[in-house]
Scaffold this motif. Structure first.
Motif, PDB file in Angstrom:
ATOM      1  N   ILE A 122     -21.530  -9.170   7.232  1.00  0.00           N
ATOM      2  CA  ILE A 122     -20.155  -8.869   7.634  1.00  0.00           C
ATOM      3  C   ILE A 122     -19.232  -9.273   6.493  1.00  0.00           C
ATOM      4  O   ILE A 122     -19.284 -10.410   6.012  1.00  0.00           O
ATOM      5  CB  ILE A 122     -19.757  -9.609   8.927  1.00  0.00           C
ATOM      6  CG1 ILE A 122     -20.574  -9.082  10.111  1.00  0.00           C
ATOM      7  CG2 ILE A 122     -18.262  -9.431   9.206  1.00  0.00           C
ATOM      8  CD1 ILE A 122     -20.331  -9.830  11.409  1.00  0.00           C
ATOM      9  N   ARG A 123     -18.404  -8.337   6.043  1.00  0.00           N
ATOM     10  CA  ARG A 123     -17.428  -8.603   4.987  1.00  0.00           C
ATOM     11  C   ARG A 123     -16.044  -8.721   5.624  1.00  0.00           C
ATOM     12  O   ARG A 123     -15.509  -7.738   6.134  1.00  0.00           O
ATOM     13  CB  ARG A 123     -17.429  -7.470   3.964  1.00  0.00           C
ATOM     14  CG  ARG A 123     -18.814  -7.072   3.439  1.00  0.00           C
ATOM     15  CD  ARG A 123     -19.303  -7.999   2.356  1.00  0.00           C
ATOM     16  NE  ARG A 123     -20.585  -7.546   1.821  1.00  0.00           N
ATOM     17  CZ  ARG A 123     -20.702  -6.708   0.804  1.00  0.00           C
ATOM     18  NH1 ARG A 123     -19.622  -6.216   0.211  1.00  0.00           N
ATOM     19  NH2 ARG A 123     -21.899  -6.350   0.375  1.00  0.00           N
ATOM     20  N   SER A 124     -15.487  -9.912   5.585  1.00  0.00           N
ATOM     21  CA  SER A 124     -14.165 -10.151   6.172  1.00  0.00           C
ATOM     22  C   SER A 124     -13.241 -10.728   5.101  1.00  0.00           C
ATOM     23  O   SER A 124     -13.454 -10.499   3.906  1.00  0.00           O
ATOM     24  CB  SER A 124     -14.298 -11.068   7.388  1.00  0.00           C
ATOM     25  OG  SER A 124     -13.078 -11.197   8.073  1.00  0.00           O
ATOM     26  N   THR A 125     -12.234 -11.481   5.502  1.00  0.00           N
ATOM     27  CA  THR A 125     -11.230 -11.986   4.574  1.00  0.00           C
ATOM     28  C   THR A 125     -11.865 -12.799   3.446  1.00  0.00           C
ATOM     29  O   THR A 125     -12.714 -13.657   3.680  1.00  0.00           O
ATOM     30  CB  THR A 125     -10.208 -12.859   5.323  1.00  0.00           C
ATOM     31  OG1 THR A 125      -9.640 -12.080   6.383  1.00  0.00           O
ATOM     32  CG2 THR A 125      -9.099 -13.326   4.395  1.00  0.00           C
ATOM     33  N   GLY A 126     -11.455 -12.497   2.219  1.00  0.00           N
ATOM     34  CA  GLY A 126     -11.982 -13.162   1.041  1.00  0.00           C
ATOM     35  C   GLY A 126     -13.138 -12.421   0.400  1.00  0.00           C
ATOM     36  O   GLY A 126     -13.548 -12.753  -0.707  1.00  0.00           O
ATOM     37  N   ALA A 127     -13.665 -11.417   1.092  1.00  0.00           N
ATOM     38  CA  ALA A 127     -14.779 -10.630   0.562  1.00  0.00           C
ATOM     39  C   ALA A 127     -14.290  -9.218   0.230  1.00  0.00           C
ATOM     40  O   ALA A 127     -13.093  -8.916   0.318  1.00  0.00           O
ATOM     41  CB  ALA A 127     -15.920 -10.587   1.572  1.00  0.00           C
ATOM     42  N   SER A 128     -15.224  -8.350  -0.146  1.00  0.00           N
ATOM     43  CA  SER A 128     -14.862  -6.978  -0.505  1.00  0.00           C
ATOM     44  C   SER A 128     -16.033  -6.047  -0.224  1.00  0.00           C
ATOM     45  O   SER A 128     -17.163  -6.506   0.002  1.00  0.00           O
ATOM     46  CB  SER A 128     -14.464  -6.881  -1.979  1.00  0.00           C
ATOM     47  OG  SER A 128     -15.568  -7.219  -2.814  1.00  0.00           O
ATOM     48  N   ALA A 161     -16.711   0.500   8.677  1.00  0.00           N
ATOM     49  CA  ALA A 161     -15.424  -0.200   8.674  1.00  0.00           C
ATOM     50  C   ALA A 161     -14.785  -0.155  10.053  1.00  0.00           C
ATOM     51  O   ALA A 161     -14.665   0.912  10.664  1.00  0.00           O
ATOM     52  CB  ALA A 161     -14.490   0.437   7.646  1.00  0.00           C
ATOM     53  N   MET A 162     -14.380  -1.331  10.524  1.00  0.00           N
ATOM     54  CA  MET A 162     -13.694  -1.436  11.818  1.00  0.00           C
ATOM     55  C   MET A 162     -12.494  -2.365  11.673  1.00  0.00           C
ATOM     56  O   MET A 162     -12.385  -3.103  10.698  1.00  0.00           O
ATOM     57  CB  MET A 162     -14.667  -1.951  12.883  1.00  0.00           C
ATOM     58  CG  MET A 162     -15.781  -0.955  13.201  1.00  0.00           C
ATOM     59  SD  MET A 162     -17.027  -1.580  14.362  1.00  0.00           S
ATOM     60  CE  MET A 162     -18.061  -2.567  13.261  1.00  0.00           C
ATOM     61  N   ARG A 163     -11.611  -2.316  12.648  1.00  0.00           N
ATOM     62  CA  ARG A 163     -10.380  -3.104  12.551  1.00  0.00           C
ATOM     63  C   ARG A 163     -10.695  -4.595  12.496  1.00  0.00           C
ATOM     64  O   ARG A 163     -11.507  -5.112  13.259  1.00  0.00           O
ATOM     65  CB  ARG A 163      -9.449  -2.804  13.729  1.00  0.00           C
ATOM     66  CG  ARG A 163      -8.878  -1.413  13.715  1.00  0.00           C
ATOM     67  CD  ARG A 163      -7.633  -1.303  14.589  1.00  0.00           C
ATOM     68  NE  ARG A 163      -7.880  -1.651  15.970  1.00  0.00           N
ATOM     69  CZ  ARG A 163      -8.325  -0.802  16.889  1.00  0.00           C
ATOM     70  NH1 ARG A 163      -8.596   0.456  16.560  1.00  0.00           N
ATOM     71  NH2 ARG A 163      -8.492  -1.198  18.140  1.00  0.00           N
ATOM     72  N   HIS A 164     -10.009  -5.260  11.600  1.00  0.00           N
ATOM     73  CA  HIS A 164     -10.212  -6.699  11.418  1.00  0.00           C
ATOM     74  C   HIS A 164      -9.667  -7.474  12.603  1.00  0.00           C
ATOM     75  O   HIS A 164      -8.646  -7.127  13.181  1.00  0.00           O
ATOM     76  CB  HIS A 164      -9.506  -7.155  10.137  1.00  0.00           C
ATOM     77  CG  HIS A 164      -9.536  -8.627   9.923  1.00  0.00           C
ATOM     78  ND1 HIS A 164     -10.718  -9.336   9.776  1.00  0.00           N
ATOM     79  CD2 HIS A 164      -8.534  -9.546   9.843  1.00  0.00           C
ATOM     80  CE1 HIS A 164     -10.436 -10.616   9.600  1.00  0.00           C
ATOM     81  NE2 HIS A 164      -9.131 -10.766   9.641  1.00  0.00           N
ATOM     82  N   ARG A 165     -10.370  -8.536  12.950  1.00  0.00           N
ATOM     83  CA  ARG A 165      -9.908  -9.477  13.970  1.00  0.00           C
ATOM     84  C   ARG A 165      -9.698 -10.836  13.318  1.00  0.00           C
ATOM     85  O   ARG A 165     -10.495 -11.250  12.475  1.00  0.00           O
ATOM     86  CB  ARG A 165     -10.935  -9.602  15.099  1.00  0.00           C
ATOM     87  CG  ARG A 165     -11.141  -8.319  15.865  1.00  0.00           C
ATOM     88  CD  ARG A 165     -12.244  -8.463  16.889  1.00  0.00           C
ATOM     89  NE  ARG A 165     -11.955  -9.504  17.873  1.00  0.00           N
ATOM     90  CZ  ARG A 165     -12.258  -9.412  19.171  1.00  0.00           C
ATOM     91  NH1 ARG A 165     -12.852  -8.335  19.625  1.00  0.00           N
ATOM     92  NH2 ARG A 165     -11.981 -10.392  19.999  1.00  0.00           N
ATOM     93  N   GLY A 186      -6.701  -5.024   6.776  1.00  0.00           N
ATOM     94  CA  GLY A 186      -6.762  -4.782   8.218  1.00  0.00           C
ATOM     95  C   GLY A 186      -8.081  -4.212   8.684  1.00  0.00           C
ATOM     96  O   GLY A 186      -8.215  -3.822   9.852  1.00  0.00           O
ATOM     97  N   VAL A 187      -9.077  -4.143   7.804  1.00  0.00           N
ATOM     98  CA  VAL A 187     -10.410  -3.685   8.195  1.00  0.00           C
ATOM     99  C   VAL A 187     -11.459  -4.652   7.665  1.00  0.00           C
ATOM    100  O   VAL A 187     -11.313  -5.205   6.574  1.00  0.00           O
ATOM    101  CB  VAL A 187     -10.723  -2.258   7.673  1.00  0.00           C
ATOM    102  CG1 VAL A 187      -9.829  -1.229   8.317  1.00  0.00           C
ATOM    103  CG2 VAL A 187     -10.665  -2.184   6.163  1.00  0.00           C
ATOM    104  N   SER A 188     -12.486  -4.861   8.460  1.00  0.00           N
ATOM    105  CA  SER A 188     -13.655  -5.598   8.008  1.00  0.00           C
ATOM    106  C   SER A 188     -14.829  -4.624   7.998  1.00  0.00           C
ATOM    107  O   SER A 188     -14.795  -3.591   8.669  1.00  0.00           O
ATOM    108  CB  SER A 188     -13.936  -6.793   8.920  1.00  0.00           C
ATOM    109  OG  SER A 188     -12.925  -7.768   8.780  1.00  0.00           O
TER     110      SER A 188
END
Length: 257
Positions: free
Chosen positions: A124-130, A103-107, A64-66
């Motif tokens: 930017i690290r989003s889904t699939g990254a770490s 870290a901020m809330r994922h969209r 829930g965070v990117s």
């Protein structure tokens, strides 16, 4: 605190983590970000490995965070100084090499963006990254506020739509084989377009491989199969990289059969 204790603390906040080595590499035999969990028993198992030194957050949907990665070595601090006043107060920590993880809330619309694509030294690290949670090594938390909403101005533009290249028109003379092939192609396209999440790559591979059998009869040729199945895969939600890799695999497997 041990790495496991940090992971458990994050899990209590809904943040999924997995272990990495001191060199920021996945553990031998692990599945990296796919192993990320918030389950205490699973985390205890993962972090029992003797080389489980770092705690990595699975960014995007799992937690829930990117994370906005400000890379000091690539000039990210200049971007930070110019833009920090535009960012909300949010959870952030120092990185090992003097940068920042913000870290901020994922969209749902937010995707991972490679280094330097939106700003020098910025990723930017989003889904699939770490992102490594460096406080697990003693580095400071710079702001302990709850993750703020991801700002509109920092949303990357959507990727340009991809249109598969057009295939060469069929030029055979066996019209019975052609009619059979086109009927099979229509059915395969329909099955691909409605494939459920988690089955789409396998469906694309299976349907394409099956259709390629009909190239030997002259009813279809490989180019039109690839074009039609690629369009169906786009409709199903696969991206270009997944589609191309799966089609190459099906074509290679068929040639080897």
């Amino acid at each position: 605190m041990t790495p496991l204790q940090h992971a458990l603390d994050l899990a209590a906040r809904g943040i999924a983590t997995f272990p990495m080595t001191a060199g920021k590499a996945p553990l031998a035999g692990s599945h990296a970000v796919k192993d990320a969990s918030t389950d205490p028993a699973r985390l205890a198992e993962l972090f029992a490995h003797p080389r489980a030194t770092l705690v990595a957050i699975a960014t995007g949907t799992p937690s829930g965070v990117s994370v906005l990665d400000v890379d000091r070595q690539h000039g990210g601090l200049s971007w930070w100084e110019s833009n920090r006043h535009r960012l909300p107060s949010t959870w952030a920590w120092r990185t090992r090499r003097g940068g920042l993880h913000v870290a901020m809330r994922h969209r749902q619309s937010l995707r991972t963006v490679e280094l330097d694509k939106i700003g020098k030294g910025i990723e930017i690290r989003s889904t699939g990254a770490s992102a490594i949670y460096w406080p697990c090594t003693g580095l400071p938390i710079l702001c302990a506020d709850a993750p703020a909403a991801w700002p509109e101005w920092l949303l990357p533009p959507p990727k340009a739509a991809w249109t598969p290249p057009a295939a060469t028109p069929w030029a055979g003379d066996d019209h019975r084989a052609r009619a059979y092939g086109m009927a099979a192609l229509r059915r395969a396209v329909e099955r691909m377009a409605i494939a459920a999440p988690g089955t789409r790559n396998a469906t694309l591979n299976r349907e394409t491989f099956g259709l390629l059998r009909l190239t030997s009869t002259g009813g279809l040729h490989a180019g039109e199969i690839a074009e039609a199945m690629a369009h169906a895969a786009i409709a199903a939600g696969l991206d270009r990289r997944e589609i191309e890799a799966t089609l190459r695999s099906a074509l290679s497997a068929r040639r080897a059969a």
